[in-house]
Design a protein around this motif. Sequence first.
Motif, PDB file in Angstrom:
ATOM      1  N   LEU A   1      -5.068   6.382 -17.682  1.00 23.52           N
ATOM      2  CA  LEU A   1      -5.590   5.245 -16.416  1.00 23.52           C
ATOM      3  C   LEU A   1      -5.307   5.680 -16.135  1.00 23.52           C
ATOM      4  N   ARG A   2      -6.069   6.453 -15.071  1.00 25.47           N
ATOM      5  CA  ARG A   2      -6.551   6.360 -13.415  1.00 25.47           C
ATOM      6  C   ARG A   2      -6.356   5.584 -12.406  1.00 25.47           C
ATOM      7  N   GLY A   3      -6.429   5.362 -11.170  1.00 22.96           N
ATOM      8  CA  GLY A   3      -6.855   3.973 -10.220  1.00 22.96           C
ATOM      9  C   GLY A   3      -5.989   3.286 -10.328  1.00 22.96           C
ATOM     10  N   LEU A   4      -4.802   2.614 -11.467  1.00 20.37           N
ATOM     11  CA  LEU A   4      -4.153   1.409 -11.769  1.00 20.37           C
ATOM     12  C   LEU A   4      -3.666   0.982 -10.334  1.00 20.37           C
ATOM     13  N   ARG A   5      -3.672   0.419 -10.013  1.00 17.15           N
ATOM     14  CA  ARG A   5      -3.148  -0.654  -8.443  1.00 17.15           C
ATOM     15  C   ARG A   5      -2.646  -2.011  -8.725  1.00 17.15           C
ATOM     16  N   ASP A   6      -1.957  -2.393  -8.080  1.00 14.33           N
ATOM     17  CA  ASP A   6      -2.199  -4.324  -7.695  1.00 14.33           C
ATOM     18  C   ASP A   6      -3.489  -4.127  -7.541  1.00 14.33           C
ATOM     19  N   SER A   7      -3.870  -5.453  -8.026  1.00 14.40           N
ATOM     20  CA  SER A   7      -4.920  -5.940  -8.426  1.00 14.40           C
ATOM     21  C   SER A   7      -5.770  -6.328  -6.738  1.00 14.40           C
TER      22      SER A   7
ATOM     23  N   LYS B   1       0.545  -1.613  -0.299  1.00 14.57           N
ATOM     24  CA  LYS B   1      -0.271  -0.201   0.327  1.00 14.57           C
ATOM     25  C   LYS B   1       1.156   1.534  -0.218  1.00 14.57           C
ATOM     26  N   LYS B   2       1.759   1.270   0.068  1.00  9.39           N
ATOM     27  CA  LYS B   2       3.279   2.906   0.123  1.00  9.39           C
ATOM     28  C   LYS B   2       3.773   2.590  -1.175  1.00  9.39           C
TER      29      LYS B   2
END
Length: 318
Positions: A143-149, A95-96
Amino acid sequence: MYVRTPGNGYHLVSPKWGRAAFGLPSLRSQQRWCQAIALSSRAQRGICFLQRSIKVCLQEFLLSTKMVKTPITSVMKSPSARTISPSAAKLRFLKKLRCTLRYEKQAWALGALRVAGVDEVGRGSLFGCVVAAAVILDPAYRLRGLRDSKLLLAARREGLAERIREHALAWAVAAVDASRIDQINIYQASRVAMREAVMGLAPAADHLLIDALRIDCGQPQTSIIHGDAVSASIAAASILAKVERDRMMCEWDTVFPAYGLASHKGYATAKHLAALREFGPTPLHRQSFAPVWQNPVPQEAFGFMEDDDLALEASAAG
């Protein structure tokens, strides 16, 4: 001048010496000592106050105003508050991290035009296939909001998956089933699924960003530790693979309802392990995984298997 001695007698002394004649401090000296003791005690109290943590001071204030009932110190001393599981610690760490286009920009600067992110999902599951995806993001569309699923809610993943499929230059998904996993092991099966996803891209990628692995293909590759948490392209691939595999697990849940696949997606939860102990593994469980082969309960034939057998017998008789 007469002064009373400790023996309850009186003694004539010179006014010049006063109480000092008997080895006693003067009144002024006693006052100074008392002042020094008071100052030192105040200083000690100040040091003790500064040594307290902010949380403890805040708790004392809240307790005095009756805003809380449980002291923070008692919570901090509890074993459950001090220790966390390795998976929870990993999620805190992920998350960091920030998911950016840093690695994509480096590949673009080297002359690459179509940079693909590659990731797999389901490596630690006990049931079903491992799914991999490859995605080439459009540099002109952010694409905004991409992060680890793993850090996204299911509804959020579904929405992002639709946007990825709509705006990506190319994307592909591939899977390797449980029997193949048992034959070549899960590590090699993950590499095979990733390679098939890359080969399915149209147009083809000229540079690959892969989450902590290298695969057998001719394109230049960059292996990134925690790639799905720091690379936007790998995060997009992780989301597509996760959404696709979750869809498969929900479909298989209707075939094997006793195992609760729709809730845990085949991973080793307490509910899944209890079902394995009670009912044994299904034909789609990974037989090479210890929690599966340690519960070798004979499995009854399912309805769709019996239908297939009857069809084969009818075709052979005809």
